[in-house]
Design a protein around this motif. Structure first.
Motif, short mmCIF file in Angstrom:
data_model
loop_
_atom_site.label_atom_id
_atom_site.label_comp_id
_atom_site.label_asym_id
_atom_site.label_seq_id
_atom_site.Cartn_x
_atom_site.Cartn_y
_atom_site.Cartn_z
N ARG A 165 49.57 67.66 -71.35
CA ARG A 165 48.33 67.05 -71.96
C ARG A 165 48.07 67.82 -73.29
O ARG A 165 48.34 68.80 -73.51
CB ARG A 165 47.00 67.25 -70.96
CG ARG A 165 47.37 66.69 -69.90
CD ARG A 165 46.14 66.95 -68.72
NE ARG A 165 44.66 66.72 -69.32
CZ ARG A 165 43.62 67.13 -69.06
NH1 ARG A 165 43.47 68.06 -68.24
NH2 ARG A 165 42.55 66.55 -69.60
N PRO A 166 47.28 67.12 -74.16
CA PRO A 166 46.84 67.83 -75.51
C PRO A 166 45.95 68.71 -75.45
O PRO A 166 45.12 68.81 -74.38
CB PRO A 166 46.64 66.72 -76.50
CG PRO A 166 46.83 65.52 -76.01
CD PRO A 166 47.14 65.65 -74.38
N MET A 167 46.27 70.08 -76.03
CA MET A 167 45.29 71.17 -75.90
C MET A 167 44.01 70.99 -76.12
O MET A 167 42.91 71.34 -75.31
CB MET A 167 45.82 72.39 -76.98
CG MET A 167 47.00 73.38 -76.24
SD MET A 167 47.22 74.80 -77.23
CE MET A 167 47.70 74.12 -78.73
N GLU A 168 43.70 70.08 -77.24
CA GLU A 168 42.17 69.75 -77.45
C GLU A 168 41.64 68.97 -76.31
O GLU A 168 40.41 69.28 -76.01
CB GLU A 168 42.13 68.80 -78.69
CG GLU A 168 42.74 69.42 -79.97
CD GLU A 168 44.13 69.40 -80.12
OE1 GLU A 168 44.67 70.32 -80.79
OE2 GLU A 168 44.86 68.96 -79.31
N GLU A 169 42.37 68.18 -75.62
CA GLU A 169 41.71 67.60 -74.41
C GLU A 169 41.55 68.29 -73.07
O GLU A 169 40.49 68.09 -72.55
CB GLU A 169 42.84 66.27 -74.01
CG GLU A 169 42.41 65.43 -72.97
CD GLU A 169 43.49 64.50 -72.44
OE1 GLU A 169 43.67 64.63 -71.22
OE2 GLU A 169 43.74 63.89 -73.29
N ILE A 170 42.60 69.12 -72.95
CA ILE A 170 42.38 70.46 -71.93
C ILE A 170 40.97 71.16 -72.38
O ILE A 170 40.20 71.35 -71.43
CB ILE A 170 43.31 71.16 -71.77
CG1 ILE A 170 44.49 70.26 -71.22
CG2 ILE A 170 43.35 72.19 -70.74
CD1 ILE A 170 45.89 71.03 -71.37
#
Length: 432
Positions: A165-170
């Motif tokens: 998952r993209p870091m920003e989403e996490i």
């Protein structure tokens, strides 16, 4: 009201639990009352989220489906849906074998279940879920799938390749959960250390944990399911420097004998394993290591097993689980190796290994008597408040018991305690 009530039953691991929590939030958003793992299901619709990891888990999932199929036949249930790993792997076969199920969904297409109910998936809720855990902690899934090729494991067959998952989403999800009252995060994946390679072309777990650690309100971060080969050693620095990253690592090692590790296709040696564990304890003072081991793998000799016992005695894992090998169709081991260790030998080896660990656990717990530790309170059970230290993950690890009559505590709050006594696993403490 019954016509708007759905029961969801989750089997297997915490990664499945996150999927169920997302589904619950979606269903609640469109007006359903949802019960999760209710002792007595009462809804007119049931959804079973299955596990397909090993033989016992598959049997449990099938038994649960059959129980609800029987309830449907008896008129207690109108609709029955099945999702998750077992359904992903055996979707066509299950549909033929258990026709009482209205529809089977796989591991990743459960969103279509909403359409089946005449509703739309709400994309704006993609990071939101209804927690089934106590409100102060949550599981945080950072990826799906696995690129490892361990010979015995069917997970890549079920879940496919690793997808980060993209870091920003996490980080966005962490901020949302903190706003909901979550203080403690169990970071989970099928394999943590591969995180980022597909998206960022390099291992990004250390940077991700730093970014989660920076979110105000995150009190504890605990890491689950690492792989020993090519371990991202910058994580040692992060664990040392960040007070809210728990001194805890769950790293599945499976075995220590070089011939067995080779047959398992683990891409790590006995020497490398010992060196990594030594580095953990040197670089992160006070770290508590949790591992999982397997006995009875094809070709495991008495000599291999003696080596495994010596490994457990020598390393003295703070937490350890073990299971017997079970042949999983479609895996390299099932197709290329003979399951030649008798079941009774497998079970005897498992019992012997766990007996060794029980003694070690008792000794390590006794060594904590007199220490001052921070605990978070999870629940009340009988005459005790039940809490955990940073070294204890929910459900699988030891707990700290504090007598109710000696304190007035709040669930989800942190307290300093003095350890007064211990048993084979748990600690008994008083509030300071």
């Amino acid at each position: 009201m019954k016509r708007k009530k759905i029961d969801i039953i989750t089997l297997g691991c915490s990664k499945n639990l996150v999927d169920s929590e997302q589904l619950i939030r979606q269903l609640e958003e469109v007006g359903y009352e949802v019960a999760h793992d209710a002792p007595t299901p009462t809804g007119n619709i049931a959804v079973i989220n299955t596990c397909g990891f090993i033989g016992d888990a598959k049997e449990e999932s099938i038994q649960m489906i059959l129980e609800f199929a029987q309830a449907k036949e008896e008129g207690q249930l109108e609709k029955l849906y099945v999702m998750g790993c077992l359904s992903e792997r055996y979707l066509k076969e299950l549909a033929v074998e258990i026709p009482q199920v209205d529809k089977f969904y796989g591991k990743f297409n459960w969103k279509a279940l909403l359409e089946e109910l005449g509703k739309n998936y709400q994309q704006e809720l993609y990071i939101k879920r209804t927690l089934t855990t106590p409100g102060h902690f949550a599981y945080l899934k950072i990826s799906e799938g696995c690129n490892r090729t361990c010979s015995y494991c069917a997970i890549p067959i079920i879940t496919g390749k690793h997808v980060s998952r993209p870091m920003e989403e996490i980080v966005e999800e962490v901020k949302y959960l903190v706003a909901e009252g979550v203080k403690e995060f169990q970071v989970i994946a099928q394999e943590l250390t591969y995180y980022g390679i597909d998206l960022y072309k390099k291992q990004m777990l250390p940077e991700l944990i730093e970014r989660i650690s920076d979110v105000p309100g995150v009190e504890w971060i605990r890491l689950h399911y690492a792989y020993p080969a090519h371990f991202p050693e910058d994580l040692f620095r992060v664990m040392r420097e960040r007070a809210n990253v728990c001194n805890y690592m769950d790293i599945a090692l499976q075995h220590i004998s070089d011939p067995i590790l080779s047959r398992m296709r683990r891409h790590v040696t006995k020497e490398e394993t010992y060196a990594l564990l030594e580095k953990f304890r040197k670089e992160v003072p006070g770290i508590h290591l949790r591992t999982t081991l397997m006995v009875g793998y094809p070709g495991e000799t008495e000599e291999d097993f003696e080596e495994l016992k010596e490994f457990v005695r020598k390393v003295r894992f703070d937490r350890m689980g073990a299971f017997v090998y079970s042949e999983e169709e479609g895996t390299f081991a099932a197709e290329n190796q003979v399951d030649d260790v008798p079941d009774e030998v497998k079970q005897a080896r498992l019992d012997e290994l766990m007996e060794i660990q029980q003694e070690i656990s008792a000794q390590l717990a006794a060594a904590k008597v007199g220490q001052t530790l921070q605990v978070i309170i999870d629940r009340i059970e009988g005459d005790y408040y039940i809490g955990r230290t940073e070294f204890d993950s929910p459900e699988v690890d030891p707990e700290v018991l504090i007598r109710k009559e000696d304190a007035d505590l709040e669930i989800g709050k942190f307290y300093r305690v003095e350890v007064m006594d211990s048993d084979d696993f748990d600690l008994f403490a008083r509030i300071i």
